[in-house]
Design an enzyme around this catalytic site. Sequence first.
Site, PDB file in Angstrom:
ATOM      1  N   ASP A 144      -2.133   0.821  53.663  1.00 42.87           N
ATOM      2  CA  ASP A 144      -2.053  -0.420  52.898  1.00 42.87           C
ATOM      3  C   ASP A 144      -3.302  -0.514  52.043  1.00 42.87           C
ATOM      4  O   ASP A 144      -4.362  -0.003  52.420  1.00 42.87           O
ATOM      5  CB  ASP A 144      -1.965  -1.629  53.833  1.00 42.87           C
ATOM      6  CG  ASP A 144      -0.621  -1.754  54.524  1.00 42.87           C
ATOM      7  OD1 ASP A 144       0.381  -1.275  53.963  1.00 42.87           O
ATOM      8  OD2 ASP A 144      -0.571  -2.342  55.620  1.00 42.87           O
ATOM      9  N   ASP A 163       5.819  -2.082  50.915  1.00 42.61           N
ATOM     10  CA  ASP A 163       5.999  -3.454  51.401  1.00 42.61           C
ATOM     11  C   ASP A 163       6.504  -4.364  50.285  1.00 42.61           C
ATOM     12  O   ASP A 163       7.386  -5.202  50.502  1.00 42.61           O
ATOM     13  CB  ASP A 163       4.690  -4.015  51.950  1.00 42.61           C
ATOM     14  CG  ASP A 163       4.169  -3.273  53.161  1.00 42.61           C
ATOM     15  OD1 ASP A 163       4.978  -2.656  53.882  1.00 42.61           O
ATOM     16  OD2 ASP A 163       2.941  -3.304  53.385  1.00 42.61           O
TER      17      ASP A 163
END
Length: 195
Positions: A144, A163
């Site tokens: 991330d 995401d």
Amino acid sequence: MEHGDDPGTDTEPEVVAEQAAPAPPKRRGAILLVTALVWFALDLVTKVIVTATLEGHEPVRLLGGAVYLQLVRNPGAAFSMATGMTWLFTLIATGVVVAIVWIMPKLRSTGWALGLGLVLAGALGNLADRVFRAPAVFQGHVVDFVSVFAPDGDFFPVFNVADAGISVGGVLIVLMALLGRDYDGSLTTKKKVAE
């Protein structure tokens, strides 16, 4: 008496006033695949760049602090939730991929194709991290790197392109459902009336 004058011997076909059913919309599997391929590639490229350039560095502040780029290795679900459940999310992502592939031949809605393509790309992007990244196969940590309004996910959890695809695709699918559009191109309101 000429041929056709006798009503009992009339051989001309009757004209039926039935309307032909409209042709179903075209299949949209190609849209799903192109969307998934492009979004998956974007996710993969951004993760390669981030791991090569941000490892061990302070967050990079962009847009006056609206966005921060920083490398976070996430053992949990989307947006860093449920850490320690990596194996479960691997199974869920695999199930999502299988379900989307199963629906694809029946897909006739452009909106659904785009939404499912984004969800498929997101699931595959994070699944690839879980399968191929450290610490172990099927237990890998997802890369991330986007934090909004504050570093370290202080305002909103740190996320990645996969995401974002899952989120935007999910919103698009919900919107299509609320508008009464089904994945096969039909209107759900027409289905209810027909029943």
